[in-house]
Structure formats: C-alpha cells, structure tokens
Scaffold this motif. Structure first.
Motif, mmCIF file in Angstrom:
data_model
loop_
_atom_site.group_PDB
_atom_site.id
_atom_site.type_symbol
_atom_site.label_atom_id
_atom_site.label_comp_id
_atom_site.label_asym_id
_atom_site.label_seq_id
_atom_site.Cartn_x
_atom_site.Cartn_y
_atom_site.Cartn_z
ATOM 1 N N PRO A 10 3.682 -10.294 26.259
ATOM 2 C CA PRO A 10 3.939 -9.422 24.840
ATOM 3 C C PRO A 10 2.745 -8.694 24.362
ATOM 4 N N HIS A 53 6.786 -6.930 21.241
ATOM 5 C CA HIS A 53 7.233 -8.157 20.618
ATOM 6 C C HIS A 53 8.687 -7.967 20.537
ATOM 7 N N ALA A 54 9.420 -6.958 20.118
ATOM 8 C CA ALA A 54 10.801 -6.903 20.110
ATOM 9 C C ALA A 54 11.435 -7.116 21.429
ATOM 10 N N TRP A 56 9.978 -8.503 24.094
ATOM 11 C CA TRP A 56 9.679 -9.971 24.559
ATOM 12 C C TRP A 56 10.885 -10.745 24.035
ATOM 13 N N ARG A 57 11.135 -10.615 22.760
ATOM 14 C CA ARG A 57 12.191 -11.386 22.055
ATOM 15 C C ARG A 57 13.591 -11.280 22.694
ATOM 16 N N THR A 58 13.856 -10.439 23.320
ATOM 17 C CA THR A 58 15.282 -10.376 24.066
ATOM 18 C C THR A 58 15.409 -11.244 25.376
ATOM 19 N N THR A 60 13.144 -14.488 25.362
ATOM 20 C CA THR A 60 13.212 -15.716 24.976
ATOM 21 C C THR A 60 13.108 -15.857 23.428
ATOM 22 N N ASP A 61 13.277 -17.103 23.066
ATOM 23 C CA ASP A 61 13.121 -17.482 21.667
ATOM 24 C C ASP A 61 12.121 -18.348 21.364
ATOM 25 N N ARG A 62 11.161 -18.731 22.479
ATOM 26 C CA ARG A 62 9.987 -19.489 22.229
ATOM 27 C C ARG A 62 9.066 -18.289 21.429
ATOM 28 N N PRO A 63 8.055 -19.079 20.876
ATOM 29 C CA PRO A 63 7.244 -18.250 19.937
ATOM 30 C C PRO A 63 6.103 -17.479 20.768
ATOM 31 N N ILE A 64 5.845 -16.519 20.114
ATOM 32 C CA ILE A 64 4.546 -15.848 20.855
ATOM 33 C C ILE A 64 3.257 -16.450 20.446
#
Length: 142
Positions: A10, A53-54, A56-58, A60-64
């Motif tokens: 990310p 980041h947007a 990346w969030r597609t 996983t829901d895990r935090p960056i």
C-alpha cells in the motif's frame, strides 16, 4: 510455468512511489498499471504491485500499518557490492531512508537496508556467486 512473486504494497502517493522504484532500477509494467495501482518489475520473477490505499482496501479489511512499524524486510539480490552501495546511496534523494538498520558485511555477503517513502523495508544484498552456487563455503570476514 516459472514461479514468480508479486509483492503487494500500500502506498500513500502512487506517482511518488513509481518514481522512487523507477529510480532504483525497477521497470514499470504498463499492462498492470493504472491510476490505482502500478506494477514495477525487478526481474523476470519479481514484481512489486504499488497500490493506493483505496485499491489496497479492495483486497483486505486488515489495517494498513503505519510507517514506524515493520512486518517484513524484503531482500533484493544485486550483482555486485557496488550495486548495493549505489542503491543505498540513491534512496534518500528519492524520498526514502537509507541504512535504517546497520549495514552488514560478512565478507562473502553484504547488505544495506532502506525504507521506501511509505516505510516499507527493503534490503539490497550481494553474495559471492561461488558461495551462492555452493562451489565454495561461506567464510565470515574477521
């Protein structure tokens, strides 16, 4: 089929990340690059996917994690000690941080660790080809 690795990272600024990796010698792969992601290539088998980041969030829901944390250190082989030194020397001028860990020199192998602008940790490493191929045993420099 040859096995390959795709490292997904990310990034906060895609254009900055592309410029950083290009400056280190990675080549852009336009077939897998758009305004949300860029594929940069180190070798025939090593690809790095730089993801906003947007994007990346597609996946996983895990935090960056923030830039101060460290989960992995990715190591890239280089063809010479000079290539390792040159990569490390160019990191800061491209927005990264050089020598985030103490440089290592074991005689038959040496490395420098650095962080990209988003804090992802990399290590440029050279190993004596005779040791890597098993022709010679490693001997640590005194």
């Amino acid at each position: 089929m040859t096995r390959m690795i795709f490292v997904n990272l990310p990034v906060t600024d895609l254009e900055r990340a592309k410029a950083f990796y290009s400056g280190l010698g990675f080549a852009n792969e336009p077939r897998f690059t758009d305004d949300t992601a860029a594929c940069v290539v180190w070798s025939e088998t090593i690809f790095v996917m730089l993801l906003t980041h947007a994007k990346w969030r597609t996946f996983t829901d895990r935090p960056i994690p923030d830039a101060a944390s460290s989960e992995v250190m990715l190591c890239l082989s280089c063809e010479s000690r000079d290539e390792v030194a040159a990569m490390n020397a160019g990191v800061a001028s491209r927005g990264g941080t050089a020598d985030i860990n103490p440089p290592q020199d074991h005689g038959f192998m040496m490395s420098h660790a650095f962080a990209d602008p988003d804090g992802h940790v990399w290590e440029a490493m050279w190993m004596d080809p005779a040791v890597a191929s098993g022709e010679k045993e490693p001997s640590v420099a005194a």
